[in-house]
Design an enzyme around this catalytic site. Structure first.
Site, PDB file in Angstrom:
ATOM      1  N   TRP A  25      16.316  84.655  61.640  1.00  0.00           N
ATOM      2  CA  TRP A  25      16.692  84.125  62.857  1.00  0.00           C
ATOM      3  C   TRP A  25      15.952  83.617  63.878  1.00  0.00           C
ATOM      4  CZ3 TRP A  25      21.274  82.379  65.196  1.00  0.00           C
ATOM      5  CH2 TRP A  25      21.126  82.204  66.649  1.00  0.00           C
ATOM      6  N   ASN A  27      15.583  81.752  67.759  1.00  0.00           N
ATOM      7  CA  ASN A  27      16.134  80.846  69.007  1.00  0.00           C
ATOM      8  C   ASN A  27      15.272  80.263  70.016  1.00  0.00           C
ATOM      9  OD1 ASN A  27      16.893  83.939  69.435  1.00  0.00           O
ATOM     10  ND2 ASN A  27      17.431  82.981  71.454  1.00  0.00           N
ATOM     11  N   ASP A  28      15.516  80.681  71.319  1.00  0.00           N
ATOM     12  CA  ASP A  28      14.810  79.975  72.507  1.00  0.00           C
ATOM     13  C   ASP A  28      13.239  79.824  72.189  1.00  0.00           C
ATOM     14  OD1 ASP A  28      17.187  80.650  73.221  1.00  0.00           O
ATOM     15  OD2 ASP A  28      16.478  82.106  74.826  1.00  0.00           O
ATOM     16  N   GLN A  61      11.948  83.243  70.282  1.00  0.00           N
ATOM     17  CA  GLN A  61      12.734  84.401  70.182  1.00  0.00           C
ATOM     18  C   GLN A  61      12.981  84.366  68.468  1.00  0.00           C
ATOM     19  OE1 GLN A  61      14.959  86.368  72.793  1.00  0.00           O
ATOM     20  NE2 GLN A  61      12.596  86.120  72.934  1.00  0.00           N
ATOM     21  N   TRP A  69      21.344  86.552  65.243  1.00  0.00           N
ATOM     22  CA  TRP A  69      21.000  86.970  66.664  1.00  0.00           C
ATOM     23  C   TRP A  69      21.407  88.228  66.610  1.00  0.00           C
ATOM     24  CZ3 TRP A  69      23.149  88.383  71.452  1.00  0.00           C
ATOM     25  CH2 TRP A  69      22.183  88.265  72.608  1.00  0.00           C
ATOM     26  N   TRP A 106      13.259  89.713  74.968  1.00  0.00           N
ATOM     27  CA  TRP A 106      13.833  88.378  75.329  1.00  0.00           C
ATOM     28  C   TRP A 106      13.118  87.416  75.920  1.00  0.00           C
ATOM     29  CZ3 TRP A 106      19.652  89.012  77.120  1.00  0.00           C
ATOM     30  CH2 TRP A 106      20.383  89.534  76.076  1.00  0.00           C
ATOM     31  N   ARG A 170      16.835  87.412  84.008  1.00  0.00           N
ATOM     32  CA  ARG A 170      16.104  87.235  82.830  1.00  0.00           C
ATOM     33  C   ARG A 170      15.244  85.936  82.690  1.00  0.00           C
ATOM     34  NH1 ARG A 170      21.224  87.458  81.090  1.00  0.00           N
ATOM     35  NH2 ARG A 170      22.251  85.705  80.342  1.00  0.00           N
ATOM     36  N   ASP A 171      14.344  85.474  81.679  1.00  0.00           N
ATOM     37  CA  ASP A 171      13.637  84.749  81.411  1.00  0.00           C
ATOM     38  C   ASP A 171      12.721  83.860  82.443  1.00  0.00           C
ATOM     39  OD1 ASP A 171      15.601  84.992  79.253  1.00  0.00           O
ATOM     40  OD2 ASP A 171      16.767  83.380  79.990  1.00  0.00           O
ATOM     41  N   GLU A 225      20.268  80.406  82.647  1.00  0.00           N
ATOM     42  CA  GLU A 225      19.045  81.080  81.861  1.00  0.00           C
ATOM     43  C   GLU A 225      18.181  80.167  81.709  1.00  0.00           C
ATOM     44  OE1 GLU A 225      21.847  83.511  78.749  1.00  0.00           O
ATOM     45  OE2 GLU A 225      21.711  81.387  78.049  1.00  0.00           O
TER      46      GLU A 225
HETATM   47  N1  DQQ Z   1      18.232  83.780  74.781  1.00  0.00           N
HETATM   48  C1  DQQ Z   1      17.529  85.020  75.093  1.00  0.00           C
HETATM   49  C2  DQQ Z   1      17.862  85.267  76.574  1.00  0.00           C
HETATM   50  C3  DQQ Z   1      18.192  83.991  76.978  1.00  0.00           C
HETATM   51  C4  DQQ Z   1      18.819  83.559  75.966  1.00  0.00           C
HETATM   52  C5  DQQ Z   1      17.678  86.020  74.347  1.00  0.00           C
HETATM   53  C6  DQQ Z   1      18.919  81.767  75.985  1.00  0.00           C
HETATM   54  O1  DQQ Z   1      16.566  85.842  77.200  1.00  0.00           O
HETATM   55  O2  DQQ Z   1      18.815  84.078  78.314  1.00  0.00           O
HETATM   56  O3  DQQ Z   1      17.503  85.645  72.754  1.00  0.00           O
HETATM   57  O4  DQQ Z   1      19.406  81.537  74.901  1.00  0.00           O
END
Ligand code: DQQ
Length: 575
Positions: A25, A27-28, A61, A69, A106, A170-171, A225
Site C-alpha cells: 500500500w 498513500n500521501d 506513506q 491502509w 503518518w 497532523r501533517d 489534513e
Molecule cells: N493520511 C495520513 C495522515 C493524513 C492522511 C495517514 C491523509 O497523516 O492526514 O496515512 O490522506
C-alpha cells in the site's frame, strides 16, 4: 490473473509510467528533495558515479506489511530517481518503532537544513494512538542514498495540544525560515471544532512554540489534513525556495489544505507576512470555507505536497491517487495507490490561480506519434485516433469553437455544483450546444466501456462558463468499481481565445487531464474489463449542436518507465 492467448497475464490496473509501489500500500506524498552534489564531492572520485547528476529522494506513506491502509503500520517508503520518471525503491526510511510513533509514522514533510542536513517533520501516533509531531534526521547526510534516519530522543517535539479535539493534529509542512532567522511550520488541527492551520516557530528545529493566532481557521470545515504552504513568483514560471519571502517584491504565497470530508485539495493564492505569520487571500470573497477555494484537482487526487526543485528552478507537486476498486481486488493485486505524474506548478498571469503541468521529463517517454490538424468534428461526430497504443499515451489537443456565440446554451445557476452538473449534463451521450466535446479514452471496441473527458460551454450574464468533466460512469462493466463523474469550471477567457486545450495522460488505470493549459485538472482511476484481453480505443467526439475544429492533436505512445523494480538502483544512480 486472466489467461490471454493461452498465457497468463497480470491484469490489475498497473500503470506504465506513474509512480506506484512494486507491492503493498502507498498513500500521501510526504517529503521530496533533490539532493545536489556538494561542490567538495567533485574531489571525491569514488562518489562521482552515484552523484553525477544528483538524485531526487521521494518519501511517501507506505505499509510494508500489505496492500491495505493500516492505521498503526504506516512507514515512510523511500525511492530515488535521477529524472522523476524512473525510480528505484530503497525500502522504508522510518518505521513505527518508538513510543512516540509506535502506532504509525503518518504524513509530514522533508526540509533540507542549512549545511545540507536532511530532516523530516512528521506525525507519530504514540503508544496511546495520540497524534504528536516528531523530527528525524538523515544519519549521514553524505550518504547519497540517505538510507539511515535517526529519531532524536527528545521526540515528540510537539505534544498533543490541550485545545485540539478529536485527535486531529497532523501533517506538518516543509519548514521555512522567516526574516528573524526562526523556522516555521504549519500543522493541521481541529481546534474547538474549527479546522485550523497552526503555525509553530523554532530556533533549533527541536524546540517549537505555537503562535497565538493560526494562519487559517474555520468552523465550516473541521477536519483538515496535509497542508502545504509555499511561495510563488508573481511573474514567470520559475519556482522559489520554500523560505523565499518578500510581499511587494514579486512573491506571493499559496496555502493548500486537504479537506477530509470531500477528500479534495483546495488552495488560495495570497500575501504572507512573516511578522505575525499571517496570510491574506487574494480572493477574500471566497470566504474561509476552503471548499469554496480553488480546487487543485477535481478528480480522485488528494494530499498534494510540493517541493522546490533547485536543480531546475521549479516547484514540483505530487498528488496521491487512491484505488477505486474493491479491497478484495487490492488484496488480490497485492498493491494499491499511485501518484499523479509530478507536476510543475506556477502562478497564472491573473495572479489568482495555479497552473499545473506534467514535468517535461515525461517527454523522454514519448515514442510513436500520430497527429491531426484542422480536422472538423461535426455535431454528433466521433473520430478515432489510430496508430498508437492508446492505453499508454500522452495526448495534447486544441479545440477551436467557431460558433461560440450562436451555440452556447444559457447557464442555470442551479448547476453551480460541478459534481451534479457533471452527472446531469455530463456523459458523452448527452447533447448540448457548445459541447460536450473532448476525448473518449480507454474505450472497448464496441464502446460499451468508455471514459469521456470533455468540455461544455455555457453563456451566463453575457460571459461564458467553461465546464470540464471526466465521466467514469461507463468506464467499466465491472460491478464492484466506484464509477462517478468528476468536474469543475475552467477559469479561461474563451470569448477571447475561441479555443481550449486539453492534455490527457492515459496510463491503463490512470486518466490524468489538464484543461485550459493546466488551469483545471481532473485525475481519475478506471478499471475497464476489456483491457485484460484487447486493446483500447481513443476518439475525439463532439455532441454539441455545432462543429468544433481540432486545430491540432498530437498523441504519443509512451514507453514503460522503470518504477520501483528491485534491480533498478544501479541504472538509476549511474544515469
Ligand atoms: N493520511 C495520513 C495522515 C493524513 C492522511 C495517514 C491523509 O497523516 O492526514 O496515512 O490522506
Amino acid at each position: 490473473m486472466c489467461p490471454v492467448n493461452g498465457k497468463l497475464q497480470l491484469h490489475d490496473g498497473r500503470t506504465a509510467y506513474h509512480f506506484q509501489p512494486a507491492k503493498f500500500w502507498q498513500n500521501d506524498p510526504n517529503g521530496t528533495m533533490p539532493l545536489l552534489p556538494p561542490p567538495s564531492f567533485s574531489f571525491l572520485p569514488l562518489f562521482r558515479p552515484l552523484y553525477h547528476n544528483g538524485l531526487y529522494h521521494f518519501f511517501y506513506q507506505y505499509n510494508p506489511h500489505g496492500p491495505l491502509w493500516d492505521t498503526g503500520k504506516l512507514s515512510w517508503g523511500h525511492s530515488v530517481s535521477g529524472d522523476l520518471v524512473n525510480w528505484a525503491f530503497l525500502g522504508t526510511a522510518i518505521d513505527p518503532t518508538d513510543p512516540f510513533d509506535v502506532n504509525g509514522c503518518w504524513s509530514g514533510s522533508a526540509t533540507v537544513l542549512p549545511g545540507g542536513r536532511p530532516a523530516f517533520l512528521y506525525t507519530g501516533r504514540d503508544a496511546g494512538g495520540v497524534q504528536v509531531q516528531n523530527v528525524a534526521f538523515a544519519k549521514n547526510p553524505l550518504d547519497p542514498l540517505l538510507r539511515e534516519w535517526e529519531k532524536p530522543s527528545c521526540n515528540p517535539i510537539i505534544a498533543f495540544p490541550a485545545d485540539v479535539v478529536n485527535n486531529n493534529f497532523r501533517d506538518p509542512t516543509t519548514a521555512w525560515l522567516g526574516r528573524d532567522g526562526l523556522w516555521r511550520m504549519v500543522v493541521a488541527a481541529e481546534v474547538a471544532g474549527a479546522g485550523s492551520a497552526l503555525v509553530y516557530r523554532s530556533a533549533d528545529f527541536l524546540r517549537w512554540e505555537r503562535n497565538a493566532a493560526p494562519m487559517h481557521s474555520s468552523a465550516a470545515v473541521p477536519v483538515l489534513e496535509c497542508p502545504d504552504f509555499f511561495p510563488v513568483a508573481e511573474h514567470g514560471t520559475d519556482g522559489l525556495d520554500t523560505s523565499a519571502n518578500g510581499a511587494g517584491t514579486g512573491v506571493k504565497h499559496v496555502l493548500k489544505l486537504s479537506e477530509f470530508d470531500t477528500h479534495q485539495d483546495f488552495y488560495m493564492v495570497g500575501r504572507y507576512d512573516d511578522e505575525g505569520d499571517t496570510f491574506s487571500p487574494e480572493e477574500p470573497d471566497r470566504g474561509d470555507n476552503c471548499r469554496r477555494w480553488r480546487c487543485l484537482d477535481y478528480g480522485q487526487a488528494y494530499a498534494a505536497k510540493s517541493f522546490f526543485d533547485a536543480r531546475r528552478n521549479r516547484r514540483v507537486q505530487w498528488l496521491w491517487v487512491n484505488e477505486y476498486d474493491s479491497k478484495a481486488d487490492d488484496v488480490a493485486k497485492g498493491w494499491a495507490g499511485v501518484q499523479a505524474f509530478p507536476r510543475k506548478v506556477w502562478l497564472d498571469g491573473d495572479g489568482k490561480q495555479l497552473l499545473q503541468w506534467p514535468v517535461d521529463e515525461i517527454e523522454t517517454l514519448r515514442t510513436k506519434r500520430v497527429g491531426l490538424q484542422g480536422t472538423e468534428v461535426k455535431a454528433g461526430g466521433l473520430h478515432e485516433i489510430v496508430g498508437v497504443a492508446s492505453s499508454q499515451a500522452d495526448v495534447e489537443v486544441v479545440f477551436e469553437i467557431p460558433n461560440l456565440e450562436d451555440e452556447a446554451e444559457s447557464f442555470d445557476p442551479d448547476w453551480l455544483d460541478p459534481h451534479k452538473l457533471c452527472k446531469d449534463k455530463g456523459a458523452a451521450s448527452a447533447h448540448g450546444g457548445v459541447g460536450p466535446f473532448g476525448l473518449i479514452v480507454m474505450a472497448s471496441g464496441d464502446l460499451q466501456e468508455q471514459t469521456a473527458v470533455f468540455f461544455r460551454v455555457f453563456k451566463h450574464h453575457g460571459k461564458y462558463k467553461v465546464f470540464m468533466c471526466t465521466d467514469l460512469t461507463r468506464s467499466s462493466t465491472k460491478a464492484d468499481v466506484y464509477k462517478d463523474a468528476y468536474g469543475g469550471f475552467v477559469d479561461v477567457d474563451i470569448q477571447k481565445d475561441k479555443s481550449i486545450s486539453l492534455r490527457t495522460l492515459i496510463d491503463h488505470s490512470v486518466i490524468e487531464s489538464f484543461g485550459g493549459g493546466g488551469r483545471a485538472c481532473i485525475t481519475t482511476r478506471v478499471y475497464p474489463e476489456h483491457a485484460a484481453t484487447s486493446s483500447s480505443h481513443l476518439y475525439v467526439f463532439n455532441n454539441g449542436s455545432g462543429t468544433v475544429n481540432v486545430s491540432k492533436l498530437e498523441a504519443w505512445e509512451m514507453a514503460t518507465a522503470t518504477v520501483n523494480s528491485a534491480d533498478a538502483l544501479d541504472a538509476i544512480t549511474r544515469s
